[in-house]
Design an enzyme around this catalytic site. Structure first.
Site, short mmCIF file in Angstrom:
data_model
loop_
_atom_site.label_atom_id
_atom_site.label_comp_id
_atom_site.label_asym_id
_atom_site.label_seq_id
_atom_site.Cartn_x
_atom_site.Cartn_y
_atom_site.Cartn_z
N ASN A 7 -3.87 -0.15 3.25
CA ASN A 7 -2.44 0.13 3.44
C ASN A 7 -2.31 1.20 4.53
O ASN A 7 -2.86 2.29 4.42
CB ASN A 7 -1.85 0.62 2.11
CG ASN A 7 -0.38 0.95 2.23
OD1 ASN A 7 0.05 1.59 3.19
ND2 ASN A 7 0.41 0.54 1.26
N HIS A 10 0.86 5.30 5.83
CA HIS A 10 0.90 6.74 6.12
C HIS A 10 0.57 7.08 7.56
O HIS A 10 0.83 8.21 8.01
CB HIS A 10 0.03 7.51 5.13
CG HIS A 10 0.65 7.47 3.77
ND1 HIS A 10 1.99 7.70 3.57
CD2 HIS A 10 0.15 7.16 2.55
CE1 HIS A 10 2.27 7.56 2.28
NE2 HIS A 10 1.17 7.22 1.65
N HIS A 43 4.25 -1.57 3.58
CA HIS A 43 5.47 -1.62 2.75
C HIS A 43 6.67 -1.34 3.64
O HIS A 43 6.85 -0.22 4.11
CB HIS A 43 5.34 -0.56 1.64
CG HIS A 43 6.44 -0.57 0.64
ND1 HIS A 43 6.41 0.20 -0.49
CD2 HIS A 43 7.62 -1.24 0.58
CE1 HIS A 43 7.51 0.00 -1.20
NE2 HIS A 43 8.25 -0.87 -0.56
N ARG A 45 10.02 -0.45 3.61
CA ARG A 45 10.98 0.07 2.62
C ARG A 45 12.39 -0.06 3.14
O ARG A 45 12.63 -0.01 4.35
CB ARG A 45 10.68 1.54 2.30
CG ARG A 45 9.34 1.76 1.62
CD ARG A 45 9.20 3.23 1.23
NE ARG A 45 9.93 3.50 0.02
CZ ARG A 45 9.38 3.62 -1.20
NH1 ARG A 45 8.09 3.54 -1.36
NH2 ARG A 45 10.13 3.85 -2.24
N ARG A 49 11.40 4.63 5.81
CA ARG A 49 10.89 5.99 5.96
C ARG A 49 9.57 6.04 6.72
O ARG A 49 9.21 7.05 7.29
CB ARG A 49 10.75 6.67 4.61
CG ARG A 49 9.65 6.09 3.76
CD ARG A 49 9.43 6.93 2.53
NE ARG A 49 10.54 6.79 1.60
CZ ARG A 49 10.40 7.04 0.29
NH1 ARG A 49 9.25 7.44 -0.20
NH2 ARG A 49 11.41 6.87 -0.52
N GLU A 70 4.28 -5.62 1.43
CA GLU A 70 4.77 -5.08 0.17
C GLU A 70 6.27 -4.86 0.34
O GLU A 70 6.70 -4.33 1.37
CB GLU A 70 4.06 -3.74 -0.03
CG GLU A 70 3.82 -3.37 -1.44
CD GLU A 70 3.17 -2.01 -1.49
OE1 GLU A 70 1.99 -1.91 -1.12
OE2 GLU A 70 3.85 -1.06 -1.89
N THR A 101 5.69 4.21 -4.84
CA THR A 101 6.09 3.26 -5.87
C THR A 101 5.73 3.84 -7.24
O THR A 101 4.57 4.17 -7.47
CB THR A 101 5.36 1.92 -5.68
OG1 THR A 101 5.39 1.60 -4.28
CG2 THR A 101 6.01 0.82 -6.48
N GLU A 151 -0.61 -7.92 -9.03
CA GLU A 151 -1.34 -6.72 -8.64
C GLU A 151 -1.18 -5.76 -9.80
O GLU A 151 -0.06 -5.35 -10.14
CB GLU A 151 -0.80 -6.11 -7.35
CG GLU A 151 -1.61 -4.86 -6.97
CD GLU A 151 -1.21 -4.20 -5.67
OE1 GLU A 151 -0.79 -4.90 -4.73
OE2 GLU A 151 -1.33 -2.96 -5.60
N HIS A 190 -3.03 1.37 -6.39
CA HIS A 190 -2.21 2.57 -6.54
C HIS A 190 -3.05 3.73 -7.07
O HIS A 190 -3.60 3.65 -8.16
CB HIS A 190 -0.98 2.37 -7.45
CG HIS A 190 0.13 3.27 -7.02
ND1 HIS A 190 0.16 4.60 -7.35
CD2 HIS A 190 1.21 3.06 -6.24
CE1 HIS A 190 1.20 5.16 -6.80
NE2 HIS A 190 1.86 4.26 -6.12
N1 PXP Z 1 -0.24 -1.14 -4.25
C1 PXP Z 1 1.10 -0.96 -4.32
C2 PXP Z 1 1.95 -2.04 -4.91
C3 PXP Z 1 1.69 0.22 -3.80
O1 PXP Z 1 3.02 0.40 -3.89
C4 PXP Z 1 0.86 1.18 -3.20
C5 PXP Z 1 1.49 2.41 -2.59
O2 PXP Z 1 2.15 2.04 -1.44
C6 PXP Z 1 -0.52 0.94 -3.15
C7 PXP Z 1 -1.04 -0.22 -3.70
C8 PXP Z 1 -1.46 1.89 -2.52
O3 PXP Z 1 -1.45 3.08 -3.23
P1 PXP Z 1 -2.20 4.36 -2.65
O4 PXP Z 1 -1.48 4.72 -1.38
O5 PXP Z 1 -2.05 5.36 -3.73
O6 PXP Z 1 -3.61 3.93 -2.38
#
Ligand code: PXP
Length: 240
Positions: A7, A10, A43, A45, A49, A70, A101, A151, A190
């Site tokens: 992901n 960030h 994601h 959003r 953001r 996402e 999330t 998931e 997550h």
């Molecule tokens: N899976 C989902 C559905 C999420 O919302 C997130 C956070 O964006 C992640 C995985 C990844 O989580 P983390 O950034 O804590 O690794």
């Protein structure tokens, strides 16, 4: 072997903080692919953001692996997803005030909505994953909604310690088994990091992990030394 999807949200968080063009999330995605990631998660959003619409379209054009978009199942974002055509959409709940999330979807109480949204994606050959807590009722509801994947939300496990973490791991094991028995494919994510990933990665039924925050945070440190040295090199080159 289990697959890693990275992901890159960030990277965009940092870019948006400065309001300029760097760092470029698409570059991060391509580096993650070169390093062996088998997918990129992002994601989009509602409040934009971090990731912007242009990032999603550029990722669609440039990725060599797969794009997992996402998203909340709202009309605006659904329309974008149907236009972008990612390989997979992961539907998540979204609240404006949350930092990330917070929980899984309540598919069970909005079954007809998720069934309708899933079938719209299927008509475009987009696979659908529903982000749910490791809870049998929600997993059954995901199956009834026609999802291809669930998931499993690993946040409770990630936040727990000691015996509580063991109990959460047990819940994840059981949920993964329940989902696989129903014919669902299983992803998880997550809050996973370099310390807590291994026990979850030992759950047979889970195929893929979606990891962002810990990985991007670690990248800052393992890459910082080189970044400082390269800047000093420029200063050295300027000496005369
Ligand atoms: N899976 C989902 C559905 C999420 O919302 C997130 C956070 O964006 C992640 C995985 C990844 O989580 P983390 O950034 O804590 O690794």
């Amino acid at each position: 072997m289990k697959r890693l999807s990275v992901n890159i949200d960030h990277i965009a968080t940092l870019r948006q903080a400065r309001g300029e063009n760097e760092p470029e999330p698409v570059t991060a995605a391509l580096i993650a692919e070169l390093a062996g990631a088998e997918g990129i998660v992002t994601h989009l959003r509602e409040d934009r953001r971090h990731i912007q619409d242009r990032d999603v379209y550029l990722l669609r054009k440039t990725l060599k692996t797969k794009l997992d978009l996402e998203m909340a199942a709202t009309e605006e974002i659904i329309d974008i997803a149907l236009d972008v055509v990612p390989e997979l959409v992961t539907l998540v709940p979204e609240k404006r005030q949350e930092l990330t999330t917070e929980g899984g979807l309540d598919v069970a109480s909005q079954l007809s909505h998720y069934r309708e949204v899933t079938s719209r994606f299927h008509r475009k050959n987009i696979l659908v994953s529903l982000f749910v807590a490791p809870n049998k009722d929600q997993i059954k509801a995901a199956k009834n909604a026609g999802a291809d994947f669930v998931e499993l939300h690993t946040g409770e496990y990630a936040n727990a310690a000691g015996k509580a973490a063991e109990a959460e791991l047990e819940r994840l094991m059981k949920a993964a088994r329940d989902a696989a028995k129903l014919g669902l494919k299983v992803n998880a994510g997550h809050g996973l990091n370099y310390r807590n990933l291994k026990p979850v990665a030992m759950i047979d039924e889970i195929e893929e992990f979606s990891i962002g925050h810990a990985l991007i945070s670690h990248a800052m440190f393992v890459g910082l030394e080189r970044a400082v040295k390269e800047m000093i090199e420029i200063l050295k080159e300027a000496e005369h």
